[in-house]
Scaffold this motif. Structure first.
Motif, PDB file in Angstrom:
ATOM      1  N   MET A  28       0.851  -1.204   0.000  1.00 25.41           N
ATOM      2  CA  MET A  28       0.000   0.000   0.000  1.00 25.41           C
ATOM      3  C   MET A  28       0.880   1.245   0.000  1.00 25.41           C
ATOM      4  N   SER A  29       0.637   2.156  -0.916  1.00 25.19           N
ATOM      5  CA  SER A  29       1.393   3.403  -0.972  1.00 25.19           C
ATOM      6  C   SER A  29       0.753   4.426  -0.053  1.00 25.19           C
ATOM      7  N   SER A  30       1.463   5.574   0.146  1.00 33.06           N
ATOM      8  CA  SER A  30       0.892   6.637   0.970  1.00 33.06           C
ATOM      9  C   SER A  30      -0.416   7.135   0.382  1.00 33.06           C
ATOM     10  N   ASP A  31      -0.522   7.065  -0.969  1.00 35.10           N
ATOM     11  CA  ASP A  31      -1.739   7.540  -1.618  1.00 35.10           C
ATOM     12  C   ASP A  31      -2.963   6.728  -1.198  1.00 35.10           C
ATOM     13  N   ASP A  32      -2.742   5.460  -0.762  1.00 30.94           N
ATOM     14  CA  ASP A  32      -3.849   4.595  -0.373  1.00 30.94           C
ATOM     15  C   ASP A  32      -4.157   4.668   1.117  1.00 30.94           C
ATOM     16  N   LEU A  33      -3.288   5.291   1.873  1.00 34.14           N
ATOM     17  CA  LEU A  33      -3.476   5.358   3.314  1.00 34.14           C
ATOM     18  C   LEU A  33      -4.572   6.357   3.681  1.00 34.14           C
ATOM     19  N   HIS A  34      -5.264   6.027   4.767  1.00 35.21           N
ATOM     20  CA  HIS A  34      -6.299   6.922   5.277  1.00 35.21           C
ATOM     21  C   HIS A  34      -6.168   6.976   6.792  1.00 35.21           C
ATOM     22  N   PHE A  35      -5.931   8.163   7.321  1.00 37.04           N
ATOM     23  CA  PHE A  35      -5.807   8.370   8.761  1.00 37.04           C
ATOM     24  C   PHE A  35      -7.051   9.078   9.273  1.00 37.04           C
ATOM     25  N   LEU A  36      -7.635   8.530  10.331  1.00 33.70           N
ATOM     26  CA  LEU A  36      -8.797   9.133  10.975  1.00 33.70           C
ATOM     27  C   LEU A  36      -8.318   9.860  12.228  1.00 33.70           C
ATOM     28  N   ILE A  37      -8.573  11.160  12.306  1.00 27.18           N
ATOM     29  CA  ILE A  37      -8.090  11.976  13.418  1.00 27.18           C
ATOM     30  C   ILE A  37      -9.271  12.408  14.285  1.00 27.18           C
ATOM     31  N   ILE A  38      -9.160  12.124  15.588  1.00 30.31           N
ATOM     32  CA  ILE A  38     -10.252  12.428  16.519  1.00 30.31           C
ATOM     33  C   ILE A  38      -9.707  13.316  17.640  1.00 30.31           C
ATOM     34  N   PRO A  39      -9.940  14.615  17.556  1.00 31.34           N
ATOM     35  CA  PRO A  39      -9.420  15.533  18.579  1.00 31.34           C
ATOM     36  C   PRO A  39     -10.361  15.686  19.773  1.00 31.34           C
ATOM     37  N   LEU A  40      -9.808  16.086  20.894  1.00 34.06           N
ATOM     38  CA  LEU A  40     -10.613  16.561  22.010  1.00 34.06           C
ATOM     39  C   LEU A  40     -11.074  17.974  21.655  1.00 34.06           C
ATOM     40  N   MET A  41     -12.366  18.241  21.861  1.00 32.38           N
ATOM     41  CA  MET A  41     -12.911  19.545  21.493  1.00 32.38           C
ATOM     42  C   MET A  41     -12.539  20.592  22.550  1.00 32.38           C
ATOM     43  N   CYS A  42     -11.393  21.169  22.341  1.00 29.59           N
ATOM     44  CA  CYS A  42     -10.832  22.164  23.258  1.00 29.59           C
ATOM     45  C   CYS A  42      -9.741  22.881  22.469  1.00 29.59           C
ATOM     46  N   PRO A  43      -9.693  24.213  22.492  1.00 34.87           N
ATOM     47  CA  PRO A  43      -8.760  24.935  21.618  1.00 34.87           C
ATOM     48  C   PRO A  43      -7.316  24.429  21.666  1.00 34.87           C
ATOM     49  N   GLY A  44      -6.794  24.198  22.867  1.00 33.55           N
ATOM     50  CA  GLY A  44      -5.410  23.772  22.988  1.00 33.55           C
ATOM     51  C   GLY A  44      -5.136  22.393  22.438  1.00 33.55           C
ATOM     52  N   HIS A  45      -6.193  21.611  22.205  1.00 30.65           N
ATOM     53  CA  HIS A  45      -6.059  20.265  21.650  1.00 30.65           C
ATOM     54  C   HIS A  45      -6.488  20.233  20.185  1.00 30.65           C
ATOM     55  N   LEU A  46      -7.561  20.977  19.874  1.00 28.69           N
ATOM     56  CA  LEU A  46      -8.080  20.984  18.506  1.00 28.69           C
ATOM     57  C   LEU A  46      -7.136  21.666  17.523  1.00 28.69           C
ATOM     58  N   ALA A  93     -18.724   0.689  10.473  1.00 31.94           N
ATOM     59  CA  ALA A  93     -19.293  -0.619  10.166  1.00 31.94           C
ATOM     60  C   ALA A  93     -20.038  -0.602   8.833  1.00 31.94           C
ATOM     61  N   ALA A  94     -20.650   0.533   8.515  1.00 29.08           N
ATOM     62  CA  ALA A  94     -21.402   0.661   7.260  1.00 29.08           C
ATOM     63  C   ALA A  94     -20.483   1.008   6.088  1.00 29.08           C
ATOM     64  N   ASN A  95     -19.195   1.060   6.354  1.00 24.93           N
ATOM     65  CA  ASN A  95     -18.199   1.377   5.319  1.00 24.93           C
ATOM     66  C   ASN A  95     -18.433   2.760   4.716  1.00 24.93           C
ATOM     67  N   GLU A  96     -18.917   3.681   5.544  1.00 25.75           N
ATOM     68  CA  GLU A  96     -19.169   5.039   5.065  1.00 25.75           C
ATOM     69  C   GLU A  96     -17.976   5.965   5.273  1.00 25.75           C
ATOM     70  N   VAL A  97     -16.957   5.472   5.960  1.00 21.34           N
ATOM     71  CA  VAL A  97     -15.704   6.221   6.099  1.00 21.34           C
ATOM     72  C   VAL A  97     -14.693   5.544   5.180  1.00 21.34           C
ATOM     73  N   ARG A  98     -14.496   6.157   4.019  1.00 21.67           N
ATOM     74  CA  ARG A  98     -13.695   5.507   2.978  1.00 21.67           C
ATOM     75  C   ARG A  98     -12.574   6.413   2.496  1.00 21.67           C
ATOM     76  N   PRO A  99     -11.431   5.766   2.092  1.00 22.32           N
ATOM     77  CA  PRO A  99     -11.134   4.339   2.218  1.00 22.32           C
ATOM     78  C   PRO A  99     -11.037   3.912   3.674  1.00 22.32           C
ATOM     79  N   ARG A 100     -11.005   2.614   3.911  1.00 20.43           N
ATOM     80  CA  ARG A 100     -10.961   2.115   5.280  1.00 20.43           C
ATOM     81  C   ARG A 100      -9.733   2.695   5.989  1.00 20.43           C
ATOM     82  N   PRO A 101      -9.921   3.287   7.160  1.00 22.42           N
ATOM     83  CA  PRO A 101      -8.771   3.883   7.863  1.00 22.42           C
ATOM     84  C   PRO A 101      -7.693   2.856   8.191  1.00 22.42           C
TER      85      PRO A 101
END
Length: 495
Positions: free
Chosen positions: A1-19, A111-119
């Motif tokens: 898999m190349s970098s072009d195929d990679l998918h990163f999902l980022i989940i921040p804490l909702m707070c200015p110093g973290h977001l 689960a519904a595969n709605e976040v694509r490509p798969r992280p």
């Protein structure tokens, strides 16, 4: 898999110093041809959307996944979607409970595969331990982002293991932090909430939250840090040994903002008028003459303590910018400013900002000569990037650790004299720590006799700049991190 195929999902804490740093990290990753999706709530899309939408419009593979935030269902005011929206920090646990309810809708979309490509990787703020369960369920490597330094990481790890602080009889007695490359002393009253939760019921309630966060993060695949190798070399080396090398310092993120517009809109897109007026005022000041005083997005000085800060700046005779924040006490502070005649007395020499300040833009101005800071990690590293001496006034969390790094390890700052953590929600019971005479004295010392500190600050400014350039340490580390995840994904290893 190349970098072009990679998918990163980022989940921040909702707070200015973290977001803010996680928004910048998402953009950084997308610059490396990695599809990056950031999970964010509607109000925060409005607040940070300008930078995100500008990056998307430029063609970067960056996406926004918007999830509704159930504020009212958890006893929070409608529209409260960030820690700095809380009317009182006594609602902190309510906020974290509300954050945890985002797990089910996110899992449903995966689960519904709605976040694509798969992280291929979930990168989440360590303060959201439920994201570890999401990663485990879908067999995705879970990487934590920790908005702290490796100095703090190492000190925290060693205290958890040694518990030396528990043997100290008096909270104000100094002891040496164990296992650090330098001899650094602290008092128990200066330690963060994990070790020093305060006496209030809410502090003890949050202690269990912190302990769960700590236990969960130990199982992470790796850790991303908003720092750079040249700044805390020995501490990074020691922390990497603890984590079997799975630590990547890929900052400073604030240096990834190449335009003044991006620098101005890091915290909100509603600061353009203030920015213009502030910049115009700074343009009228001599080089390195202005003190910029901002004690953070969550710091809420009591009115008496704010008054001491304001009067100390006035007594120093230096030009200054003062960011006015008092949370629920802002009205009381504004009344004092008006009745006391402070603003009229300092007119022309002092510039007051109410609300959000475009800190990176201000710090980068040629007129700014010192930064009076609470030592939150974002502010600390932004001060380093600006190459200005820091006057340190830690308030809570790990900020006394950061002060030790700034003052004792790097030698780019001077402490104003704070002695103990101000526990959130317990500020009114705390004793006055810093007087106007302290503020005035340290400001004069730094502005008049701080040449050695200024030279060191300039050195680290150059190192920070080089770290983010092509071939720099942080660029190399980011490439290595992406390659690590790519290889891990190709092997089909379950995270």
């Amino acid at each position: 898999m190349s970098s072009d195929d990679l998918h990163f999902l980022i989940i921040p804490l909702m707070c200015p110093g973290h977001l803010i740093p996680m928004v910048e990290m998402a953009r950084l990753l997308s610059h490396h041809s990695v599809t990056t999706t950031i999970v964010i709530t509607p109000r925060n899309v409005h607040r940070y959307g300008a930078i995100l939408h500008r990056a998307i419009a430029s063609g970067l593979p960056l996406k926004i996944l918007e999830l509704p935030f159930p504020a009212s269902e958890h006893g929070l005011p409608e529209g409260c979607e960030s820690v700095d929206d809380l009317p009182t920090f006594n609602l902190s646990k309510n906020f974290f409970d509300a954050c945890a309810t985002l797990q089910k809708p996110l899992e449903h979309l995966l689960a519904a595969n709605e976040v694509r490509p798969r992280p291929g990787c979930i990168i989440s703020d360590k303060h959201l331990p439920w994201t570890a369960d999401v990663a485990k369920r879908f067999g995705i490597p879970w990487v934590v982002f920790d908005g702290m330094s490796c100095f703090t990481q190492l000190a925290t790890h060693n205290l958890c293991g040694s518990k030396v602080h528990e043997e100290v009889e008096d909270d104000s007695d100094p002891f040496i932090l164990p296992g650090l490359p330098d001899d650094i002393s602290m008092t128990k009253s200066q330690l963060p909430g994990l070790f020093n939760p305060g006496s209030g019921a809410k502090g003890k309630e949050m202690k269990s939250v912190r302990e769960k966060i700590r236990a969960t993060e130990l199982g992470a695949y790796g850790t991303l840090i908003n720092s750079f190798e040249e700044m805390e070399t020995r501490y990074i080396h020691e922390f990497k040994k603890l984590k079997q090398g799975k630590v990547w310092c890929i900052g400073p993120f604030s240096n990834s903002n190449k335009s003044d517009l991006d620098r101005a809109q890091r915290g909100t897109e509603d600061t353009i008028i203030t920015n213009h007026d502030c910049t115009k005022w700074l343009d009228s000041q001599p080089d390195r003459s202005v003190i910029y005083a901002c004690l953070g997005s969550l710091t809420r000085l009591t009115p008496p303590q704010f008054i001491e800060l304001a009067l100390g700046l006035e007594d120093s005779q230096s030009p200054f910018i003062l960011v006015v924040k008092g949370g629920t006490r802002t009205q009381e502070i504004d009344k004092w400013l008006d009745v006391n005649g402070f603003e009229s007395r300092v007119k022309g020499r002092g510039f007051l900002i109410r609300g959000w300040a475009s800190q990176v833009l201000i710090l980068s101005h040629r007129a700014v000569g010192a930064f009076l800071t609470h030592c939150g990690w974002n502010s600390t590293i932004e001060g380093v990037c600006a190459g200005v001496p820091m006057i340190t006034w830690p308030q809570f969390a790990e900020q006394f650790f950061n002060e030790r790094l700034v003052v004792q390890v790097l030698g780019v700052g001077v402490g104003v004299g704070a002695q103990r953590v101000m526990h959130l929600g317990e500020e009114d019971e705390a004793q006055m720590q810093v007087k106007r005479v302290d503020v005035c004295r340290i400001v004069k010392m730094v502005m008049d006799d701080g040449e050695e500190i200024r030279k060191k600050a300039e050195y680290f400014k150059e190192m920070a700049k080089k770290a983010m350039e092509e071939g720099g340490s942080s660029q190399v580390n980011l490439t290595m991190f992406i390659e690590d995840i790519r290889q891990h994904t190709n092997k089909g290893v379950v995270g």
